[in-house]
Design a protein around this motif. Structure first.
Motif, PDB file in Angstrom:
ATOM      1  N   LYS A   1       0.930  -1.102   0.100  1.00 14.56           N
ATOM      2  CA  LYS A   1      -0.035  -0.087  -0.061  1.00 14.56           C
ATOM      3  C   LYS A   1       1.025   1.244   0.018  1.00 14.56           C
ATOM      4  CE  LYS A   1      -0.590  -0.220   5.177  1.00 14.56           C
ATOM      5  NZ  LYS A   1      -1.483  -0.382   6.021  1.00 14.56           N
ATOM      6  N   TYR A   2       2.186   1.342   0.233  1.00 11.98           N
ATOM      7  CA  TYR A   2       3.065   2.283   0.417  1.00 11.98           C
ATOM      8  C   TYR A   2       4.057   2.465  -0.805  1.00 11.98           C
ATOM      9  CZ  TYR A   2       2.257   2.140   5.441  1.00 11.98           C
ATOM     10  OH  TYR A   2       1.636   1.982   6.701  1.00 11.98           O
ATOM     11  N   LEU A   3       3.548   1.543  -2.059  1.00 10.02           N
ATOM     12  CA  LEU A   3       4.319   1.631  -3.332  1.00 10.02           C
ATOM     13  C   LEU A   3       4.476   2.937  -3.872  1.00 10.02           C
ATOM     14  CD1 LEU A   3       5.518   0.283  -5.726  1.00 10.02           C
ATOM     15  CD2 LEU A   3       3.186  -0.104  -6.680  1.00 10.02           C
ATOM     16  N   LEU A   4       3.398   3.960  -3.981  1.00  9.88           N
ATOM     17  CA  LEU A   4       3.639   5.208  -4.566  1.00  9.88           C
ATOM     18  C   LEU A   4       4.627   5.955  -3.685  1.00  9.88           C
ATOM     19  CD1 LEU A   4       0.019   5.837  -6.009  1.00  9.88           C
ATOM     20  CD2 LEU A   4       2.027   4.978  -6.924  1.00  9.88           C
ATOM     21  N   LEU A   5       4.188   5.990  -2.490  1.00  8.30           N
ATOM     22  CA  LEU A   5       5.288   6.729  -1.576  1.00  8.30           C
ATOM     23  C   LEU A   5       6.628   6.156  -1.700  1.00  8.30           C
ATOM     24  CD1 LEU A   5       3.513   6.638   2.002  1.00  8.30           C
ATOM     25  CD2 LEU A   5       3.565   8.503   0.287  1.00  8.30           C
ATOM     26  N   ARG A   6       6.978   5.113  -1.885  1.00  8.99           N
ATOM     27  CA  ARG A   6       8.325   4.520  -1.979  1.00  8.99           C
ATOM     28  C   ARG A   6       8.835   4.926  -3.474  1.00  8.99           C
ATOM     29  NH1 ARG A   6       7.042   3.713   2.396  1.00  8.99           N
ATOM     30  NH2 ARG A   6       7.732   5.982   2.436  1.00  8.99           N
ATOM     31  N   VAL A   7       7.986   4.953  -4.341  1.00  8.51           N
ATOM     32  CA  VAL A   7       8.395   5.692  -5.762  1.00  8.51           C
ATOM     33  C   VAL A   7       8.718   7.182  -5.749  1.00  8.51           C
ATOM     34  CG1 VAL A   7       7.519   6.042  -8.053  1.00  8.51           C
ATOM     35  CG2 VAL A   7       7.105   3.944  -7.067  1.00  8.51           C
ATOM     36  N   ASP A   8       8.053   7.578  -5.020  1.00  7.46           N
ATOM     37  CA  ASP A   8       8.380   9.135  -4.830  1.00  7.46           C
ATOM     38  C   ASP A   8       9.751   9.299  -4.188  1.00  7.46           C
ATOM     39  OD1 ASP A   8       7.380  12.094  -5.159  1.00  7.46           O
ATOM     40  OD2 ASP A   8       7.644  12.016  -2.807  1.00  7.46           O
ATOM     41  N   ASP A   9       9.929   8.641  -2.985  1.00  8.62           N
ATOM     42  CA  ASP A   9      11.149   8.682  -2.199  1.00  8.62           C
ATOM     43  C   ASP A   9      12.213   8.274  -3.348  1.00  8.62           C
ATOM     44  OD1 ASP A   9       9.827   9.060   0.091  1.00  8.62           O
ATOM     45  OD2 ASP A   9       9.749   7.219   0.814  1.00  8.62           O
ATOM     46  N   THR A  10      12.041   7.359  -3.893  1.00  7.85           N
ATOM     47  CA  THR A  10      13.158   7.086  -4.904  1.00  7.85           C
ATOM     48  C   THR A  10      13.482   8.127  -5.932  1.00  7.85           C
ATOM     49  OG1 THR A  10      12.514   4.631  -4.664  1.00  7.85           O
ATOM     50  CG2 THR A  10      13.946   5.471  -6.668  1.00  7.85           C
ATOM     51  N   MET A  11      12.414   8.490  -6.625  1.00 12.00           N
ATOM     52  CA  MET A  11      12.683   9.579  -7.345  1.00 12.00           C
ATOM     53  C   MET A  11      13.502  10.833  -6.756  1.00 12.00           C
ATOM     54  SD  MET A  11      11.768   8.242 -10.133  1.00 12.00           S
ATOM     55  CE  MET A  11      11.708   9.605 -11.465  1.00 12.00           C
ATOM     56  N   ARG A  12      12.973  11.091  -5.723  1.00 16.80           N
ATOM     57  CA  ARG A  12      13.458  12.402  -4.673  1.00 16.80           C
ATOM     58  C   ARG A  12      14.981  12.140  -4.418  1.00 16.80           C
ATOM     59  NH1 ARG A  12       9.887  16.192  -2.437  1.00 16.80           N
ATOM     60  NH2 ARG A  12       7.544  15.470  -2.698  1.00 16.80           N
ATOM     61  N   TYR A  13      15.363  10.941  -4.192  1.00 14.76           N
ATOM     62  CA  TYR A  13      16.589  10.640  -3.904  1.00 14.76           C
ATOM     63  C   TYR A  13      17.533  10.791  -4.783  1.00 14.76           C
ATOM     64  CZ  TYR A  13      20.386   8.293  -1.408  1.00 14.76           C
ATOM     65  OH  TYR A  13      21.449   7.642  -0.634  1.00 14.76           O
ATOM     66  N   LEU A  14      17.311  10.289  -6.169  1.00 15.51           N
ATOM     67  CA  LEU A  14      17.839  10.088  -7.275  1.00 15.51           C
ATOM     68  C   LEU A  14      18.063  11.714  -7.874  1.00 15.51           C
ATOM     69  CD1 LEU A  14      16.970   7.563  -9.827  1.00 15.51           C
ATOM     70  CD2 LEU A  14      19.277   8.138  -9.132  1.00 15.51           C
ATOM     71  N   ARG A  15      17.290  12.616  -7.591  1.00 17.05           N
ATOM     72  CA  ARG A  15      17.200  14.027  -7.945  1.00 17.05           C
ATOM     73  C   ARG A  15      18.297  14.673  -7.155  1.00 17.05           C
ATOM     74  NH1 ARG A  15      16.430  19.113  -8.894  1.00 17.05           N
ATOM     75  NH2 ARG A  15      15.799  19.553 -11.061  1.00 17.05           N
ATOM     76  N   CYS A  16      18.030  14.368  -5.720  1.00 14.44           N
ATOM     77  CA  CYS A  16      19.261  15.068  -5.099  1.00 14.44           C
ATOM     78  C   CYS A  16      20.736  14.554  -5.532  1.00 14.44           C
ATOM     79  CB  CYS A  16      18.950  14.680  -3.536  1.00 14.44           C
ATOM     80  SG  CYS A  16      17.493  15.611  -2.726  1.00 14.44           S
ATOM     81  N   CYS A  17      20.742  13.329  -5.702  1.00 16.11           N
ATOM     82  CA  CYS A  17      22.105  12.955  -6.218  1.00 16.11           C
ATOM     83  C   CYS A  17      22.421  13.581  -7.390  1.00 16.11           C
ATOM     84  CB  CYS A  17      22.062  11.181  -6.232  1.00 16.11           C
ATOM     85  SG  CYS A  17      21.905  10.531  -4.742  1.00 16.11           S
ATOM     86  N   LEU A  18      21.613  13.811  -8.169  1.00 12.45           N
ATOM     87  CA  LEU A  18      22.009  14.546  -9.256  1.00 12.45           C
ATOM     88  C   LEU A  18      22.228  15.752  -9.009  1.00 12.45           C
ATOM     89  CD1 LEU A  18      19.181  13.126 -11.948  1.00 12.45           C
ATOM     90  CD2 LEU A  18      21.610  12.746 -12.156  1.00 12.45           C
ATOM     91  N   GLU A  19      21.597  16.482  -8.171  1.00 14.08           N
ATOM     92  CA  GLU A  19      21.945  17.816  -7.966  1.00 14.08           C
ATOM     93  C   GLU A  19      23.388  18.033  -7.388  1.00 14.08           C
ATOM     94  OE1 GLU A  19      18.522  19.251  -5.527  1.00 14.08           O
ATOM     95  OE2 GLU A  19      17.471  19.709  -7.099  1.00 14.08           O
ATOM     96  N   GLU A  20      23.705  17.170  -6.377  1.00 14.87           N
ATOM     97  CA  GLU A  20      24.919  17.053  -5.505  1.00 14.87           C
ATOM     98  C   GLU A  20      26.072  16.385  -6.364  1.00 14.87           C
ATOM     99  OE1 GLU A  20      24.086  15.125  -1.983  1.00 14.87           O
ATOM    100  OE2 GLU A  20      22.544  16.719  -1.126  1.00 14.87           O
ATOM    101  N   LYS A  21      25.766  15.670  -7.770  1.00 16.69           N
ATOM    102  CA  LYS A  21      26.548  15.068  -8.526  1.00 16.69           C
ATOM    103  C   LYS A  21      27.355  13.923  -7.564  1.00 16.69           C
ATOM    104  CE  LYS A  21      28.477  19.158  -9.208  1.00 16.69           C
ATOM    105  NZ  LYS A  21      29.049  20.130  -9.473  1.00 16.69           N
ATOM    106  N   ARG A  22      26.577  13.072  -6.926  1.00 14.68           N
ATOM    107  CA  ARG A  22      27.173  12.168  -5.982  1.00 14.68           C
ATOM    108  C   ARG A  22      26.176  11.216  -5.619  1.00 14.68           C
ATOM    109  NH1 ARG A  22      31.842  11.350  -3.334  1.00 14.68           N
ATOM    110  NH2 ARG A  22      31.836  10.131  -1.629  1.00 14.68           N
ATOM    111  N   LEU A  23      26.497   9.956  -6.154  1.00 15.71           N
ATOM    112  CA  LEU A  23      25.857   8.725  -5.759  1.00 15.71           C
ATOM    113  C   LEU A  23      26.695   7.716  -4.871  1.00 15.71           C
ATOM    114  CD1 LEU A  23      23.284   7.013  -5.390  1.00 15.71           C
ATOM    115  CD2 LEU A  23      23.526   6.373  -7.757  1.00 15.71           C
TER     116      LEU A  23
END
Length: 476
Positions: A397-419
């Motif tokens: 039931k939390y699938l959409l929340l976890r998808v949103d978390d994943t996309m936000r985490y990825l975007r932060c990594c892109l902004e910081e140029k670090r994963l």
């Protein structure tokens, strides 16, 4: 009601046949009391006919009774199946009773549109593992007297063996690692390879001959490569690994791939799978790719990658480089695929039933198609989140929340140029994953290092990421 009807039917049949048998017995008793009547051939045949008719009636009775028993068993089986389905529906409804109806509808739409679950992954993976196990069994019997590398049991790696895949069902490639061990009289030594610049650690596998005529248990079945003359070795023993699958003193990935491909083609007819599939070896210079085809036209793609284990750890050296880079054939790249597969097995055992982490991976992979971001970057992101967010929060039931978390985490990594790479200096790793000592306290690899060196590439990656995310949510 059905049970009562069946019992009533059995009683009626029993009464009907009993009356029939009583009448027949009375007729036989009358015939026996006619003591003075001459016994003719016709009467003899008549008495035999009566006996046979009685036997037929009894067989009919037991056949009907058996049929009724089968019907009764079928009824109970169907009733049990209906009960199981009802229980499963009840459990699913209990799981989703707190779920937002709008979210539930969106998850249903995404599941239908993007085929978030791949139901045949496990069964096809089993087919592939059995095939390669049979192949290795044949190889052990064929090469037992040679000095080719010893092929260890296969290890399933990659997304298909982790329970998800970014590809459509018919395009999935099942990747299997085949660890190589040195044959008798040989030893492997791993050496850093500093030639050229690769995005991951590269090494060479130096092959060394070792003495077999001394030690606690000398090998009497072979000549020692170190203490017998070259002429004697050529005359009485097959060549060493150094003279077959090496370039200089180093193990050659291309030679091993060609050797194994040739073996697969020649050994295919010995396998039981050859009766159900036709097989074609596909072009590949560092691995063995196979296409299995059924008579129905369905295909199954298998890739066998050769690997060398680093000590007793879950980190291996792989013969298959990334598609964008093709190092020398004696260069083996460090691979974390076995450790990743082990991590996902650990999560599957610890996570609640119907966990959404695999569907989250598959859905995010579909969202990011065309973004230029690698599947490995996405998988690394989800692995980090699986250690940061409690597994109890990964229910379906939390699938959409976890998808949103994943996309936000990825975007932060892109902004910081670090994963950050998942397996370097990570204190949240499960204890059952074994890493080389050098990994502890090591400087973490940055999977977005190329963006740090190229600001224009980072700007382009952010723009593509935002456009795809917007089109997915608002252009749906």
């Amino acid at each position: 009601m059905l049970i009562l009807f069946l019992l009533w039917l059995v009683q009626c049949l029993r009464h009907f046949i009993t009356v029939y048998l009583d009448e027949d017995l009375n007729q036989q008793r009358t015939q026996v009391m006619q003591e003075l009547a001459p016994v003719t051939v016709e009467q003899s045949f008549g008495s035999w006919g009566a006996v046979l008719w009685t036997a037929v009636q009894q067989c009919l009775f037991w056949a009907l009774a058996g049929s009724l028993i089968v019907l009764l068993a079928l009824y109970w089986w169907l009733r049990k199946r209906v009960h199981e389905v009802d229980n499963r529906r009840d459990s699913e409804s209990e799981e989703s009773e707190d779920e937002n109806p709008a979210d539930r509808n969106m998850i249903w739409v995404f599941s239908r549109r993007f085929q978030l679950s791949v139901p045949k992954l496990a069964s096809r993976r089993q087919v592939v593992q059995e095939l390669l196990s049979d192949l290795l069994r044949v190889s052990h019997s064929l090469f037992s007297d040679s000095f080719f590398p010893v092929l260890e049991p296969v290890i399933g790696v990659g997304s298909a063996c982790e329970g998800w895949s970014p590809h459509k069902e018919d395009d999935i490639v099942y990747c299997m690692f085949v660890p190589l061990k040195p044959p008798r009289g040989h030893a492997f030594h791993l050496e850093p390879d500093c030639r050229g610049e690769m995005p991951q650690t590269s090494m060479r596998v130096r092959v060394e001959l070792v003495c077999t005529c001394t030690g606690e248990q000398p090998d009497q079945s072979m000549l020692c490569f170190l203490h017998h003359s070259e002429q004697e070795l050529k005359r009485n023993q097959v060549p060493s690994l150094l003279h077959t699958l090496c370039t200089g003193p180093y193990l050659d990935g291309e030679k091993i791939a060609l050797w194994f491909q040739t073996f697969v083609i020649s050994a295919w007819s010995m396998l039981p799978q050859s009766r159900r599939y036709s097989m074609k070896v596909l072009p590949s210079c560092r691995s063995c790719k196979m296409k299995l085809m059924k008579a129905s036209g369905r295909s199954l793609f298998v890739e066998t990658v050769f690997s060398v284990q680093q000590g007793d750890s879950d980190i291996f050296l792989s013969s298959q480089p990334p598609e964008a880079h093709l190092p020398p054939s004696t260069t083996w790249l460090e691979s974390y695929a076995v450790a990743e597969a082990k991590f996902f097995r650990h999560v599957a055992m610890q996570a609640p039933p119907h966990s959404c982490h695999l569907k989250c991976l598959r859905l995010c992979a579909r969202i990011l198609e065309g973004s230029g971001l690698s599947i490995y970057a996405l998988k690394t992101t989800v692995m980090h989140l699986l250690t940061l967010i409690p597994l109890s929060e990964w229910q379906h039931k939390y699938l959409l929340l976890r998808v949103d978390d994943t996309m936000r985490y990825l975007r932060c990594c892109l902004e910081e140029k670090r994963l950050k790479h998942f397996f370097f200096d990570n204190e949240d790793l499960p204890q059952e994953i074994s890493l080389p000592p050098a990994f502890q306290g090591a400087q973490p690899l940055n999977l977005f290092q190329h963006l740090a060196r190229d600001p224009a590439a980072q700007t382009e990656a952010l723009k593509k990421f935002d456009d795809l995310q917007y089109n997915f949510y608002f252009g749906f």
